[in-house]
Design a protein around this motif. Structure first.
Motif, PDB file in Angstrom:
ATOM      1  N   ASP A 162      -1.583   5.501  -4.495  1.00 36.64           N
ATOM      2  CA  ASP A 162      -2.248   6.798  -4.483  1.00 36.64           C
ATOM      3  C   ASP A 162      -1.592   7.704  -5.530  1.00 36.64           C
ATOM      4  O   ASP A 162      -0.435   7.493  -5.912  1.00 36.64           O
ATOM      5  CB  ASP A 162      -2.131   7.428  -3.091  1.00 36.64           C
ATOM      6  N   ILE A 163      -2.320   8.685  -6.011  1.00 36.16           N
ATOM      7  CA  ILE A 163      -1.776   9.643  -6.979  1.00 36.16           C
ATOM      8  C   ILE A 163      -1.045  10.773  -6.264  1.00 36.16           C
ATOM      9  O   ILE A 163       0.084  11.132  -6.611  1.00 36.16           O
ATOM     10  CB  ILE A 163      -2.897  10.217  -7.866  1.00 36.16           C
ATOM     11  N   GLU A 164      -1.683  11.344  -5.265  1.00 41.39           N
ATOM     12  CA  GLU A 164      -1.096  12.466  -4.531  1.00 41.39           C
ATOM     13  C   GLU A 164      -0.180  11.939  -3.426  1.00 41.39           C
ATOM     14  O   GLU A 164      -0.640  11.405  -2.418  1.00 41.39           O
ATOM     15  CB  GLU A 164      -2.205  13.332  -3.918  1.00 41.39           C
ATOM     16  N   LEU A 165       1.131  12.075  -3.645  1.00 41.41           N
ATOM     17  CA  LEU A 165       2.126  11.593  -2.688  1.00 41.41           C
ATOM     18  C   LEU A 165       3.167  12.683  -2.458  1.00 41.41           C
ATOM     19  O   LEU A 165       3.415  13.499  -3.357  1.00 41.41           O
ATOM     20  CB  LEU A 165       2.825  10.330  -3.219  1.00 41.41           C
ATOM     21  N   PRO A 166       3.789  12.700  -1.309  1.00 45.09           N
ATOM     22  CA  PRO A 166       4.894  13.652  -1.109  1.00 45.09           C
ATOM     23  C   PRO A 166       6.061  13.292  -2.016  1.00 45.09           C
ATOM     24  O   PRO A 166       6.353  12.109  -2.231  1.00 45.09           O
ATOM     25  CB  PRO A 166       5.251  13.454   0.372  1.00 45.09           C
ATOM     26  N   GLY A 167       6.719  14.277  -2.567  1.00 40.32           N
ATOM     27  CA  GLY A 167       7.811  13.996  -3.496  1.00 40.32           C
ATOM     28  C   GLY A 167       7.256  13.584  -4.848  1.00 40.32           C
ATOM     29  O   GLY A 167       6.423  14.275  -5.438  1.00 40.32           O
ATOM     30  N   GLN A 168       7.684  12.450  -5.343  1.00 43.96           N
ATOM     31  CA  GLN A 168       7.256  11.962  -6.655  1.00 43.96           C
ATOM     32  C   GLN A 168       5.795  11.507  -6.604  1.00 43.96           C
ATOM     33  O   GLN A 168       5.397  10.752  -5.722  1.00 43.96           O
ATOM     34  CB  GLN A 168       8.157  10.797  -7.095  1.00 43.96           C
ATOM     35  N   SER A 169       4.999  11.961  -7.566  1.00 43.66           N
ATOM     36  CA  SER A 169       3.585  11.576  -7.590  1.00 43.66           C
ATOM     37  C   SER A 169       3.436  10.116  -8.019  1.00 43.66           C
ATOM     38  O   SER A 169       4.340   9.521  -8.604  1.00 43.66           O
ATOM     39  CB  SER A 169       2.807  12.467  -8.555  1.00 43.66           C
ATOM     40  N   ILE A 222      -4.700   1.886  -9.069  1.00 41.62           N
ATOM     41  CA  ILE A 222      -4.700   3.250  -8.550  1.00 41.62           C
ATOM     42  C   ILE A 222      -5.862   3.394  -7.576  1.00 41.62           C
ATOM     43  O   ILE A 222      -7.019   3.130  -7.924  1.00 41.62           O
ATOM     44  CB  ILE A 222      -4.839   4.272  -9.686  1.00 41.62           C
ATOM     45  N   LEU A 223      -5.567   3.810  -6.355  1.00 43.97           N
ATOM     46  CA  LEU A 223      -6.581   4.049  -5.335  1.00 43.97           C
ATOM     47  C   LEU A 223      -6.435   5.499  -4.905  1.00 43.97           C
ATOM     48  O   LEU A 223      -5.552   5.842  -4.128  1.00 43.97           O
ATOM     49  CB  LEU A 223      -6.394   3.103  -4.149  1.00 43.97           C
ATOM     50  N   SER A 224      -7.296   6.357  -5.456  1.00 49.45           N
ATOM     51  CA  SER A 224      -7.095   7.790  -5.244  1.00 49.45           C
ATOM     52  C   SER A 224      -8.410   8.539  -5.277  1.00 49.45           C
ATOM     53  O   SER A 224      -9.310   8.197  -6.049  1.00 49.45           O
ATOM     54  CB  SER A 224      -6.159   8.346  -6.319  1.00 49.45           C
ATOM     55  N   GLY A 225      -8.511   9.559  -4.470  1.00 48.56           N
ATOM     56  CA  GLY A 225      -9.678  10.427  -4.510  1.00 48.56           C
ATOM     57  C   GLY A 225      -9.607  11.443  -5.627  1.00 48.56           C
ATOM     58  O   GLY A 225     -10.579  12.132  -5.919  1.00 48.56           O
ATOM     59  N   ASN A 226      -8.455  11.540  -6.291  1.00 46.63           N
ATOM     60  CA  ASN A 226      -8.250  12.509  -7.368  1.00 46.63           C
ATOM     61  C   ASN A 226      -8.061  11.847  -8.719  1.00 46.63           C
ATOM     62  O   ASN A 226      -7.453  12.404  -9.624  1.00 46.63           O
ATOM     63  CB  ASN A 226      -7.033  13.390  -7.059  1.00 46.63           C
ATOM     64  N   CYS A 227      -8.576  10.616  -8.862  1.00 42.09           N
ATOM     65  CA  CYS A 227      -8.386   9.879 -10.120  1.00 42.09           C
ATOM     66  C   CYS A 227      -9.661   9.108 -10.425  1.00 42.09           C
ATOM     67  O   CYS A 227      -9.645   7.904 -10.599  1.00 42.09           O
ATOM     68  CB  CYS A 227      -7.199   8.933  -9.988  1.00 42.09           C
ATOM     69  N   GLU A 228     -10.780   9.840 -10.456  1.00 41.79           N
ATOM     70  CA  GLU A 228     -12.062   9.198 -10.656  1.00 41.79           C
ATOM     71  C   GLU A 228     -12.231   8.761 -12.106  1.00 41.79           C
ATOM     72  O   GLU A 228     -11.577   9.250 -13.009  1.00 41.79           O
ATOM     73  CB  GLU A 228     -13.194  10.157 -10.266  1.00 41.79           C
ATOM     74  N   ILE A 260       0.849  -1.196   0.000  1.00 38.49           N
ATOM     75  CA  ILE A 260       0.000   0.000   0.000  1.00 38.49           C
ATOM     76  C   ILE A 260       0.881   1.242   0.000  1.00 38.49           C
ATOM     77  O   ILE A 260       1.768   1.383   0.850  1.00 38.49           O
ATOM     78  CB  ILE A 260      -0.919   0.026   1.236  1.00 38.49           C
ATOM     79  N   VAL A 261       0.635   2.134  -0.957  1.00 37.39           N
ATOM     80  CA  VAL A 261       1.389   3.379  -1.057  1.00 37.39           C
ATOM     81  C   VAL A 261       0.393   4.530  -0.986  1.00 37.39           C
ATOM     82  O   VAL A 261      -0.323   4.810  -1.952  1.00 37.39           O
ATOM     83  CB  VAL A 261       2.203   3.445  -2.364  1.00 37.39           C
ATOM     84  N   ASP A 262       0.315   5.194   0.168  1.00 40.19           N
ATOM     85  CA  ASP A 262      -0.657   6.265   0.382  1.00 40.19           C
ATOM     86  C   ASP A 262      -0.092   7.243   1.407  1.00 40.19           C
ATOM     87  O   ASP A 262       0.570   6.829   2.360  1.00 40.19           O
ATOM     88  CB  ASP A 262      -1.990   5.680   0.878  1.00 40.19           C
ATOM     89  N   ASP A 263      -0.373   8.525   1.203  1.00 42.86           N
ATOM     90  CA  ASP A 263       0.206   9.521   2.102  1.00 42.86           C
ATOM     91  C   ASP A 263      -0.562   9.671   3.413  1.00 42.86           C
ATOM     92  O   ASP A 263      -0.112  10.365   4.319  1.00 42.86           O
ATOM     93  CB  ASP A 263       0.306  10.881   1.405  1.00 42.86           C
ATOM     94  N   SER A 264      -1.698   9.015   3.547  1.00 44.86           N
ATOM     95  CA  SER A 264      -2.511   9.106   4.762  1.00 44.86           C
ATOM     96  C   SER A 264      -2.337   7.858   5.621  1.00 44.86           C
ATOM     97  O   SER A 264      -2.616   6.740   5.167  1.00 44.86           O
ATOM     98  CB  SER A 264      -3.992   9.279   4.403  1.00 44.86           C
ATOM     99  N   VAL A 265      -1.912   8.044   6.868  1.00 42.13           N
ATOM    100  CA  VAL A 265      -1.755   6.913   7.761  1.00 42.13           C
ATOM    101  C   VAL A 265      -3.103   6.270   8.063  1.00 42.13           C
ATOM    102  O   VAL A 265      -3.205   5.047   8.251  1.00 42.13           O
ATOM    103  CB  VAL A 265      -1.041   7.350   9.068  1.00 42.13           C
ATOM    104  N   VAL A 266      -4.166   7.089   8.093  1.00 48.88           N
ATOM    105  CA  VAL A 266      -5.506   6.548   8.331  1.00 48.88           C
ATOM    106  C   VAL A 266      -5.929   5.639   7.189  1.00 48.88           C
ATOM    107  O   VAL A 266      -6.418   4.519   7.408  1.00 48.88           O
ATOM    108  CB  VAL A 266      -6.533   7.692   8.510  1.00 48.88           C
ATOM    109  N   VAL A 267      -5.731   6.099   5.963  1.00 48.67           N
ATOM    110  CA  VAL A 267      -6.100   5.294   4.800  1.00 48.67           C
ATOM    111  C   VAL A 267      -5.279   4.009   4.751  1.00 48.67           C
ATOM    112  O   VAL A 267      -5.814   2.922   4.508  1.00 48.67           O
ATOM    113  CB  VAL A 267      -5.919   6.107   3.505  1.00 48.67           C
ATOM    114  N   ARG A 268      -3.991   4.117   4.988  1.00 49.32           N
ATOM    115  CA  ARG A 268      -3.143   2.921   4.970  1.00 49.32           C
ATOM    116  C   ARG A 268      -3.637   1.901   5.995  1.00 49.32           C
ATOM    117  O   ARG A 268      -3.702   0.693   5.710  1.00 49.32           O
ATOM    118  CB  ARG A 268      -1.687   3.272   5.256  1.00 49.32           C
TER     119      ARG A 268
END
Length: 358
Positions: free
Chosen positions: A70-77, A96-102, A22-30
């Motif tokens: 996830d699409i939105e990540l710190p550093g490289q997207s 892809i699991l993202s709120g910005n990639c519908e 799992i690659v996601d910037d939110s600890v809650v989502v992870r």
């Protein structure tokens, strides 16, 4: 001769569990995704991280079957990292699991074109409802179900090249993983074929316009969404719109017209590969040929029977290069293919066979 091969190209652990990163910037989502997947016996989260760089480092040393990215990540997207992830672990599927990639978004089509196997909309961190866990498991399971199920591949259709009619129309059908496969397929086209090319890719209607634009960047041929009543011309790619199947009608002066059919197929596909292939067989007979690329289900098999019965021929994507070997595997299971090839080799084969050279 019958050969048994697995229906899909995925590589699982020996116990059949899908090893997931799992690659996601939110600890809650992870944490939530990890709990959902680990509660299902078919999945095991073996690592979590919040950055693409760390994910690539992990993949350089560990085997993974699935990456939830996830699409939105710190550093490289996530989008920027996707090609590197696939290079680092070629047999890994990336969803892809993202709120910005519908579905229907520019980012979604770009992700599919870069090689993502699926796009999943991620709820906000505080809105994971009761419907999300089973929906997530069901969607991800589609990418791996049947990995151990053998399919009988019959011998290819024995049509001698010298007996085949010269190619007059090429149809291509694809579904899951198809956009990436299409990029590889058109990269293998070194010169115009001199015939119209019809394309049905399973996508929602909202994807179609941007998908056609993306496809236009993959080939030197003009690409357009098919329109009702237009006359087919050589060396143009006609994309079926998301809300209609692409059919054909031969009219006055032997011209062939586009006829859009808004009715779903019996299997619920819209657009459908079967109607496209069937109408090609009616309009062009033995001068029709079809290509079936990666995808779930059997769409294209019934239409392929029509093309072969009319004297035409079918090429299917091979199992190792397919994200899902459902559609091409069904073609192979019925022995409707004249060749099983990876996408980059298909157009050269089509060019040679279409001119009665093999």
């Amino acid at each position: 001769m019958t050969v048994h091969v697995p229906i899909m190209a995925s590589s699982r652990s020996e116990d059949g569990v899908v090893r997931t990163l799992i690659v996601d910037d939110s600890v809650v989502v992870r944490t939530v995704i990890e709990r959902i997947l680990n509660a299902d016996p078919g999945f095991s989260v073996i690592h979590k991280t919040n950055s693409a760089e760390q994910a690539l480092g992990y993949l350089s040393e560990h085997a993974v079957d699935l990456v939830l990215l996830d699409i939105e990540l710190p550093g490289q997207s996530g989008l920027m990292a996707l090609p590197a992830i696939l290079r680092a672990s070629p047999r890994t599927k990336v969803a892809i699991l993202s709120g910005n990639c519908e579905e229907g978004s520019v980012a979604a089509v770009e992700a599919l074109a870069l090689g993502a196997s699926d796009i999943l909309a991620k709820p906000g961190s505080g809105s994971f409802g009761e419907q999300f866990p089973p929906a997530l498991i069901e969607r991800l399971s589609r990418l791996f179900n049947g990995a151990a199920t053998p399919i009988a591949v019959r011998s290819s259709v024995p049509i001698a090249p010298e007996q085949a009619a010269e190619l007059a129309c090429l149809g291509i059908g694809a579904s899951t993983g198809g956009i990436h496969a299409l990029g590889r397929l058109f990269a293998g086209l070194s010169a115009p074929l001199g015939v119209p090319i019809l394309l049905t890719q399973h996508l929602p209607a909202s994807f179609t316009s941007y998908f056609a634009q993306q496809l236009g960047r993959m080939t030197f041929l003009p690409v357009k969404v098919a329109e009702q009543g237009e006359i087919l011309v050589p060396d143009t790619v006609y994309v079926a719109p998301g809300d209609a199947s692409l059919r054909l009608r031969r009219g006055l002066h032997d011209r062939v017209f586009v006829m859009l059919d808004p009715q779903p197929t019996s299997a619920g596909n819209l657009p459908g590969v079967d109607p496209m292939f069937a109408s090609m067989a009616q309009a062009y007979g033995a001068a029709a040929a079809g290509v079936v690329l990666t995808g779930m289900g059997r769409d294209g098999t019934a239409g392929a029977r029509d093309i072969v019965a009319a004297g035409g021929w079918i090429v299917a994507q091979d199992q190792p290069s397919s994200v899902v070997w459902g559609m091409p595997g069904s073609i192979a299971g019925e022995g409707l293919h004249c060749a099983l090839l990876e996408p980059h080799a298909i157009m050269d084969f089509v060019a040679r066979r279409g001119k009665n050279r093999n």
